[in-house]
Write an enzyme that holds these catalytic residues in place. Structure first.
Site, mmCIF file in Angstrom:
data_model
loop_
_atom_site.group_PDB
_atom_site.id
_atom_site.type_symbol
_atom_site.label_atom_id
_atom_site.label_comp_id
_atom_site.label_asym_id
_atom_site.label_seq_id
_atom_site.Cartn_x
_atom_site.Cartn_y
_atom_site.Cartn_z
ATOM 1 N N SER A 188 33.616 21.361 42.664
ATOM 2 C CA SER A 188 32.702 22.331 42.544
ATOM 3 C C SER A 188 33.273 23.451 41.647
ATOM 4 C CB SER A 188 32.446 22.803 43.924
ATOM 5 O OG SER A 188 31.437 23.408 43.754
ATOM 6 N N ASP A 203 23.664 15.080 43.666
ATOM 7 C CA ASP A 203 24.055 16.416 43.736
ATOM 8 C C ASP A 203 23.018 17.429 43.488
ATOM 9 O OD1 ASP A 203 25.632 18.878 43.357
ATOM 10 O OD2 ASP A 203 27.257 17.912 42.318
ATOM 11 N N HIS A 211 27.131 16.439 46.357
ATOM 12 C CA HIS A 211 28.084 17.253 45.935
ATOM 13 C C HIS A 211 29.223 17.430 46.733
ATOM 14 C CE1 HIS A 211 29.215 21.043 43.868
ATOM 15 N NE2 HIS A 211 29.332 21.585 44.929
#
Length: 287
Positions: free
Chosen positions: A156, A202, A234
């Site tokens: 991330s 995601d 994600h």
């Protein structure tokens, strides 16, 4: 304190490591471990037994400490090293599965905590580099590391930080952002072989606005690849994942260790499957 994790040992005889070293060293001094197979790169644990040591935030500067995972044996000489950053609001526990999994394949791996869980990608990039500097210069395992063979990974905002780190330090040998997030979408300055990992489901860092433009902006002459995970989110990189592991191991081996035995898993390009939505890249690799 160094904690030997004997449970991480594989069933292969220790003697096999030392017997293969001279032949491998003659061709490529950085090759580590036996010839890879599809099952060996998909395995939960690789050839090497792994030990680990905790690094207190009080003993370091510029990042939040972490955990170092490393091959227990020194019989094969030094190893390449990888620092891994968690994402926004997360701690190293969110990416801890990668530590022993990568280390057992022949790397020193540093899963780090950031100064605060809210640090942005540019900060996480700087912290990854400071973690590598600590690892190679001050850590208790520095003698096990080849400081010319280093890489970065992150999830991330840590993935966005991975791109920042590669941009800032072109000498890095490999970079792997995992469902990366960054306001900056364009990375033509990067000179480090980069594997971008996105997820088809995601909703936080959609591939259309993050991983895909990240990949497309990398120089066309760079060794680069784009792996889009199928039926993934994600947060898929936060739990043990065979597809992430097998291609990360292959990428790190190919470019940190210059180990062309792993080229077979990257070229020809992997085809779509139950776990791969899409894979793009340049083959054969030049690095």
């Amino acid at each position: 304190m160094l904690l030997a994790t004997g449970a991480l040992a594989t069933s292969q005889a220790f003697g096999a490591e030392t017997e293969e070293t001279p032949a491998a060293a003659a061709e490529n001094p950085y090759e580590r471990g036996p010839d890879p197979t599809p099952s060996s790169i998909e395995a939960v644990r690789g050839h090497y037994s792994v030990s680990q040591t905790s690094v207190s935030s009080l003993s370091v500067s510029g990042f939040g400490g972490g955990t170092v995972y490393y091959p227990t044996s020194t019989a094969d000489g030094t190893f390449g090293a990888v620092a891994i950053s968690p994402g926004y609001t997360a701690t190293q526990s969110s990416i801890s599965w990668l530590g022993p999994r990568l280390a057992s394949q022949g790397f020193v791996v540093f899963t780090i905590d950031t100064l605060t869980t809210l640090d942005q990608p540019d900060s996480r990039g700087r912290q990854l580099l400071l973690a590598l500097d600590y690892l190679t210069q001050r850590s208790s395992v520095r003698g096990r590391i080849d400081s010319t063979r280093l890489g970065v990974m992150g999830h991330s905002m840590g993935g966005g930080g991975t791109l920042e780190a590669a941009k800032s330090r072109p000498s890095l040998q490999a970079a792997i952002p995992l469902t990366g997030w960054n306001i900056d979408k364009s990375w033509p300055e990067i000179k480090t072989p980069t594997l971008i990992v996105g997820a088809d489901g995601d909703s936080i860092a959609p591939v259309s606005s993050h991983s895909e433009p990240f990949y497309s902006s990398l120089p066309s002459t760079l060794d680069r690849a784009y792996l889009e995970l199928n039926n993934a989110s994600h947060f898929t990189p936060n739990t043990s994942n065979t597809t992430i592991a097998k291609y990360s191991i292959s990428w790190l081996k190919r470019f940190i260790d210059n180990d062309t035995r792993y080229e077979q898993f990257l070229c020809p390009l992997p085809r779509p499957s139950t776990t791969i939505e899409e894979y793009r890249g340049n083959c054969p690799h030049s690095g």
